[in-house]
Design a protein around this motif. Structure first.
Motif, PDB file in Angstrom:
ATOM      1  N   UNK A   6       7.345 -93.708  18.105  1.00 56.43           N
ATOM      2  CA  UNK A   6       7.123 -92.674  17.091  1.00 56.43           C
ATOM      3  C   UNK A   6       5.910 -93.001  16.229  1.00 56.43           C
ATOM      4  N   UNK A   7       5.767 -94.287  15.866  1.00 62.86           N
ATOM      5  CA  UNK A   7       4.607 -94.707  15.083  1.00 62.86           C
ATOM      6  C   UNK A   7       3.314 -94.515  15.875  1.00 62.86           C
ATOM      7  N   UNK A   8       3.348 -94.840  17.161  1.00 61.72           N
ATOM      8  CA  UNK A   8       2.178 -94.673  18.015  1.00 61.72           C
ATOM      9  C   UNK A   8       1.818 -93.195  18.155  1.00 61.72           C
ATOM     10  N   UNK A   9       2.817 -92.357  18.314  1.00 61.09           N
ATOM     11  CA  UNK A   9       2.576 -90.919  18.420  1.00 61.09           C
ATOM     12  C   UNK A   9       1.958 -90.380  17.130  1.00 61.09           C
ATOM     13  N   UNK A  10       2.442 -90.857  15.988  1.00 55.63           N
ATOM     14  CA  UNK A  10       1.892 -90.433  14.700  1.00 55.63           C
ATOM     15  C   UNK A  10       0.443 -90.886  14.556  1.00 55.63           C
ATOM     16  N   UNK A  11       0.134 -92.100  14.988  1.00 56.16           N
ATOM     17  CA  UNK A  11      -1.247 -92.619  14.933  1.00 56.16           C
ATOM     18  C   UNK A  11      -2.157 -91.797  15.847  1.00 56.16           C
ATOM     19  N   UNK A  12      -1.671 -91.465  17.029  1.00 58.90           N
ATOM     20  CA  UNK A  12      -2.461 -90.650  17.953  1.00 58.90           C
ATOM     21  C   UNK A  12      -2.751 -89.276  17.356  1.00 58.90           C
ATOM     22  N   UNK A  13      -1.766 -88.718  16.684  1.00 56.81           N
ATOM     23  CA  UNK A  13      -1.968 -87.424  16.029  1.00 56.81           C
ATOM     24  C   UNK A  13      -3.011 -87.550  14.920  1.00 56.81           C
ATOM     25  N   UNK A  14      -2.965 -88.644  14.148  1.00 59.74           N
ATOM     26  CA  UNK A  14      -3.962 -88.890  13.108  1.00 59.74           C
ATOM     27  C   UNK A  14      -5.363 -89.003  13.700  1.00 59.74           C
ATOM     28  N   UNK A  16      -6.457 -87.686  16.505  1.00 61.15           N
ATOM     29  CA  UNK A  16      -6.881 -86.361  16.973  1.00 61.15           C
ATOM     30  C   UNK A  16      -7.337 -85.498  15.791  1.00 61.15           C
ATOM     31  N   UNK A  17      -6.630 -85.590  14.682  1.00 57.76           N
ATOM     32  CA  UNK A  17      -7.019 -84.829  13.487  1.00 57.76           C
ATOM     33  C   UNK A  17      -8.376 -85.289  12.987  1.00 57.76           C
ATOM     34  N   UNK A  18      -8.606 -86.580  12.955  1.00 59.42           N
ATOM     35  CA  UNK A  18      -9.899 -87.118  12.509  1.00 59.42           C
ATOM     36  C   UNK A  18     -11.010 -86.690  13.455  1.00 59.42           C
ATOM     37  N   UNK A  19     -10.772 -86.742  14.759  1.00 58.98           N
ATOM     38  CA  UNK A  19     -11.786 -86.295  15.727  1.00 58.98           C
ATOM     39  C   UNK A  19     -12.127 -84.833  15.501  1.00 58.98           C
ATOM     40  N   UNK A  21     -11.827 -83.109  12.682  1.00 55.27           N
ATOM     41  CA  UNK A  21     -12.572 -82.987  11.432  1.00 55.27           C
ATOM     42  C   UNK A  21     -14.024 -83.428  11.586  1.00 55.27           C
ATOM     43  N   UNK A  22     -14.259 -84.489  12.328  1.00 54.66           N
ATOM     44  CA  UNK A  22     -15.622 -84.961  12.578  1.00 54.66           C
ATOM     45  C   UNK A  22     -16.410 -83.904  13.342  1.00 54.66           C
ATOM     46  N   UNK A  23     -15.795 -83.291  14.338  1.00 55.32           N
ATOM     47  CA  UNK A  23     -16.477 -82.248  15.109  1.00 55.32           C
ATOM     48  C   UNK A  23     -16.823 -81.054  14.222  1.00 55.32           C
ATOM     49  N   UNK A  24     -15.924 -80.680  13.324  1.00 59.46           N
ATOM     50  CA  UNK A  24     -16.215 -79.590  12.391  1.00 59.46           C
ATOM     51  C   UNK A  24     -17.423 -79.920  11.512  1.00 59.46           C
TER      52      UNK A  24
END
Length: 101
Positions: A6-14, A16-19, A21-24
């Motif tokens: 669950x922690x790994x899944x949450x980190x992966x989601x974080x 993806x969100x950062x990627x 935001x960077x693309x935006x």
């Protein structure tokens, strides 16, 4: 363990969100348009069809200014500001900025 997964899944989601935001931010930066050019000589170089080609290009963000033709083409719709300084101490014939010309 389930908790680690669950922690790994949450980190992966974080990540993806950062990627995303960077693309935006990259996309927003690509929308910028600006150019700074000037003529350093005391006399304006010969013109072709009345178009002044700047002899020195400092920046051309967004590639709106074509130094070969001397024309600026707005790559997207919007408001643009042009600031022009002209020394009119000798042989001043006038200056025109032409829209859609």
């Amino acid at each position: 363990s389930v908790q680690n997964q669950l922690q790994l899944a949450a980190k992966n989601e974080d990540v993806q969100t950062i990627k995303h935001d960077v693309q935006l931010l990259k996309d927003k930066d690509n929308d910028r348009v600006a150019f700074h050019a000037y003529i350093a000589e005391s006399n304006v170089p010969d013109t072709q069809n009345g178009v002044i080609r700047f002899s020195h290009k400092v920046t051309n963000t967004g590639h709106g200014y074509n130094s070969q033709s001397g024309a600026f083409t707005a790559p997207s719709a919007g408001d643009y500001i042009f600031i022009v300084n002209v020394d009119i101490s000798t042989n001043y014939d006038g200056l025109h900025i032409i829209h859609n010309g």
